[in-house]
Design a protein around this motif. Structure first.
Motif, PDB file in Angstrom:
ATOM      1  N   GLN A 116      74.091  46.861  42.854  1.00  0.00           N
ATOM      2  CA  GLN A 116      73.070  45.830  42.979  1.00  0.00           C
ATOM      3  C   GLN A 116      73.679  44.441  43.053  1.00  0.00           C
ATOM      4  O   GLN A 116      74.704  44.167  42.428  1.00  0.00           O
ATOM      5  N   ASP A 117      73.010  43.567  43.816  1.00  0.00           N
ATOM      6  CA  ASP A 117      73.345  42.152  43.811  1.00  0.00           C
ATOM      7  C   ASP A 117      72.399  41.472  42.833  1.00  0.00           C
ATOM      8  O   ASP A 117      71.217  41.791  42.775  1.00  0.00           O
ATOM      9  N   MET A 118      72.946  40.537  42.035  1.00  0.00           N
ATOM     10  CA  MET A 118      72.094  39.792  41.113  1.00  0.00           C
ATOM     11  C   MET A 118      72.542  38.350  41.075  1.00  0.00           C
ATOM     12  O   MET A 118      73.734  38.056  41.176  1.00  0.00           O
ATOM     13  N   GLU A 119      71.578  37.456  40.979  1.00  0.00           N
ATOM     14  CA  GLU A 119      71.888  36.040  40.897  1.00  0.00           C
ATOM     15  C   GLU A 119      72.031  35.654  39.436  1.00  0.00           C
ATOM     16  O   GLU A 119      71.149  35.936  38.625  1.00  0.00           O
ATOM     17  N   LEU A 120      73.157  35.025  39.095  1.00  0.00           N
ATOM     18  CA  LEU A 120      73.349  34.561  37.725  1.00  0.00           C
ATOM     19  C   LEU A 120      72.419  33.386  37.470  1.00  0.00           C
ATOM     20  O   LEU A 120      72.444  32.405  38.208  1.00  0.00           O
ATOM     21  N   GLN A 121      71.593  33.488  36.450  1.00  0.00           N
ATOM     22  CA  GLN A 121      70.677  32.420  36.103  1.00  0.00           C
ATOM     23  C   GLN A 121      71.123  31.696  34.841  1.00  0.00           C
ATOM     24  O   GLN A 121      70.460  30.770  34.400  1.00  0.00           O
ATOM     25  N   VAL A 122      72.244  32.143  34.266  1.00  0.00           N
ATOM     26  CA  VAL A 122      72.823  31.491  33.091  1.00  0.00           C
ATOM     27  C   VAL A 122      74.327  31.360  33.312  1.00  0.00           C
ATOM     28  O   VAL A 122      74.923  32.126  34.058  1.00  0.00           O
ATOM     29  N   HIS A 123      74.916  30.369  32.653  1.00  0.00           N
ATOM     30  CA  HIS A 123      76.374  30.233  32.636  1.00  0.00           C
ATOM     31  C   HIS A 123      76.834  31.069  31.450  1.00  0.00           C
ATOM     32  O   HIS A 123      76.692  30.655  30.297  1.00  0.00           O
ATOM     33  N   VAL A 124      77.355  32.244  31.701  1.00  0.00           N
ATOM     34  CA  VAL A 124      77.560  33.273  30.686  1.00  0.00           C
ATOM     35  C   VAL A 124      78.574  32.832  29.629  1.00  0.00           C
ATOM     36  O   VAL A 124      79.696  32.462  29.937  1.00  0.00           O
ATOM     37  N   GLY A 125      78.114  32.883  28.367  1.00  0.00           N
ATOM     38  CA  GLY A 125      78.962  32.550  27.235  1.00  0.00           C
ATOM     39  C   GLY A 125      79.047  33.680  26.229  1.00  0.00           C
ATOM     40  O   GLY A 125      79.995  33.764  25.454  1.00  0.00           O
ATOM     41  N   THR A 126      78.046  34.567  26.228  1.00  0.00           N
ATOM     42  CA  THR A 126      78.004  35.696  25.303  1.00  0.00           C
ATOM     43  C   THR A 126      77.425  36.903  26.028  1.00  0.00           C
ATOM     44  O   THR A 126      76.485  36.768  26.810  1.00  0.00           O
ATOM     45  N   ILE A 127      77.988  38.074  25.756  1.00  0.00           N
ATOM     46  CA  ILE A 127      77.479  39.319  26.326  1.00  0.00           C
ATOM     47  C   ILE A 127      77.123  40.240  25.170  1.00  0.00           C
ATOM     48  O   ILE A 127      77.953  40.514  24.304  1.00  0.00           O
ATOM     49  N   LEU A 128      75.872  40.693  25.152  1.00  0.00           N
ATOM     50  CA  LEU A 128      75.401  41.620  24.123  1.00  0.00           C
ATOM     51  C   LEU A 128      75.220  42.992  24.759  1.00  0.00           C
ATOM     52  O   LEU A 128      74.669  43.107  25.855  1.00  0.00           O
ATOM     53  N   LEU A 129      75.668  44.019  24.060  1.00  0.00           N
ATOM     54  CA  LEU A 129      75.581  45.389  24.569  1.00  0.00           C
ATOM     55  C   LEU A 129      74.950  46.303  23.538  1.00  0.00           C
ATOM     56  O   LEU A 129      75.234  46.180  22.349  1.00  0.00           O
ATOM     57  N   GLU A 130      74.119  47.221  23.995  1.00  0.00           N
ATOM     58  CA  GLU A 130      73.653  48.321  23.154  1.00  0.00           C
ATOM     59  C   GLU A 130      74.150  49.592  23.813  1.00  0.00           C
ATOM     60  O   GLU A 130      73.910  49.816  24.995  1.00  0.00           O
ATOM     61  N   LEU A 131      74.846  50.418  23.047  1.00  0.00           N
ATOM     62  CA  LEU A 131      75.525  51.601  23.584  1.00  0.00           C
ATOM     63  C   LEU A 131      74.843  52.892  23.163  1.00  0.00           C
ATOM     64  O   LEU A 131      74.118  52.929  22.174  1.00  0.00           O
ATOM     65  N   GLU A 132      75.109  53.945  23.905  1.00  0.00           N
ATOM     66  CA  GLU A 132      74.567  55.267  23.577  1.00  0.00           C
ATOM     67  C   GLU A 132      75.150  55.789  22.264  1.00  0.00           C
ATOM     68  O   GLU A 132      74.446  56.361  21.454  1.00  0.00           O
ATOM     69  N   ASP A 133      76.471  55.624  22.077  1.00  0.00           N
ATOM     70  CA  ASP A 133      77.111  56.025  20.816  1.00  0.00           C
ATOM     71  C   ASP A 133      78.413  55.252  20.643  1.00  0.00           C
ATOM     72  O   ASP A 133      78.855  54.525  21.527  1.00  0.00           O
ATOM     73  N   ARG A 134      79.055  55.423  19.497  1.00  0.00           N
ATOM     74  CA  ARG A 134      80.241  54.640  19.133  1.00  0.00           C
ATOM     75  C   ARG A 134      81.484  54.968  19.976  1.00  0.00           C
ATOM     76  O   ARG A 134      82.433  54.204  19.995  1.00  0.00           O
ATOM     77  N   SER A 135      81.485  56.073  20.673  1.00  0.00           N
ATOM     78  CA  SER A 135      82.670  56.465  21.444  1.00  0.00           C
ATOM     79  C   SER A 135      82.966  55.501  22.597  1.00  0.00           C
ATOM     80  O   SER A 135      84.072  55.496  23.129  1.00  0.00           O
ATOM     81  N   TYR A 136      82.003  54.678  22.989  1.00  0.00           N
ATOM     82  CA  TYR A 136      82.198  53.745  24.097  1.00  0.00           C
ATOM     83  C   TYR A 136      82.783  52.407  23.656  1.00  0.00           C
ATOM     84  O   TYR A 136      83.167  51.597  24.489  1.00  0.00           O
ATOM     85  N   ILE A 137      82.861  52.153  22.366  1.00  0.00           N
ATOM     86  CA  ILE A 137      83.305  50.850  21.868  1.00  0.00           C
ATOM     87  C   ILE A 137      84.762  50.571  22.239  1.00  0.00           C
ATOM     88  O   ILE A 137      85.074  49.496  22.766  1.00  0.00           O
ATOM     89  N   ASP A 138      85.661  51.499  21.984  1.00  0.00           N
ATOM     90  CA  ASP A 138      87.080  51.268  22.288  1.00  0.00           C
ATOM     91  C   ASP A 138      87.344  51.084  23.782  1.00  0.00           C
ATOM     92  O   ASP A 138      88.097  50.174  24.163  1.00  0.00           O
TER      93      ASP A 138
END
Length: 156
Positions: free
Chosen positions: A72-94
């Motif tokens: 997908q193409d997406m237009e940035l509407q913010v100047h990114v300073g922080t990224i928040l993620l919610e994951l399926e489980d802890r195995s994706y953190i590393d």
């Protein structure tokens, strides 16, 4: 009934990110998979100047670009300073931390685990989407936004 709790992470670079860096990081994160929800936070980059003598004229900000994330193409509407993620489980953190290490080679960043995205509907969610809102957009509502969150389909 036991409700599933999904781990959440916050990535805070030492500076605001260029669109190319955001595109590179999001592409790597989506390749890893396991992302339930993702929020890009930062100062808003309006398409038109909201106030002052140039009010209503186009805002030619160099950080407001269209980036390609997944398919997908997406237009940035913010100047990114922080990224928040919610994951399926802890195995994706590393693997996500490893992707951050590869992208952020020229400057430091912070990576923390905790609760950063609301897990239940807020008053703003109820007012904007009603009682039958999709649970994946709960807690992600910006009351000032005229549109809802942008949904990016992960690559699997």
């Amino acid at each position: 009934m036991t409700e599933a709790t999904y781990p959440q992470c916050r990535i805070v670079p030492a500076r605001f990110l260029n669109p190319e860096t955001v595109e590179s990081l999001l592409t790597r994160i989506l390749e890893i998979g396991g992302i339930r929800r993702l929020v890009l936070n930062g100062p808003r980059l309006p398409a038109t100047i909201p106030y002052g003598p140039a009010r209503g004229k186009p805002n030619p900000h160099p950080m407001r670009k269209v980036i390609r994330v997944g398919d997908q193409d997406m237009e940035l509407q913010v100047h990114v300073g922080t990224i928040l993620l919610e994951l399926e489980d802890r195995s994706y953190i590393d693997p996500i931390r490893q992707a951050c290490d590869e992208v952020f080679v020229n400057f430091p960043y912070g990576f923390s685990e905790g609760t950063f995205i609301k897990r239940q509907a807020t008053v703003s969610d109820y007012a904007k989407y009603g009682p039958d809102a999709d649970e994946l957009i709960l807690g992600m509502t910006d009351p000032k936004s005229r549109s809802g969150p942008l949904i990016i389909q992960g690559t699997k």
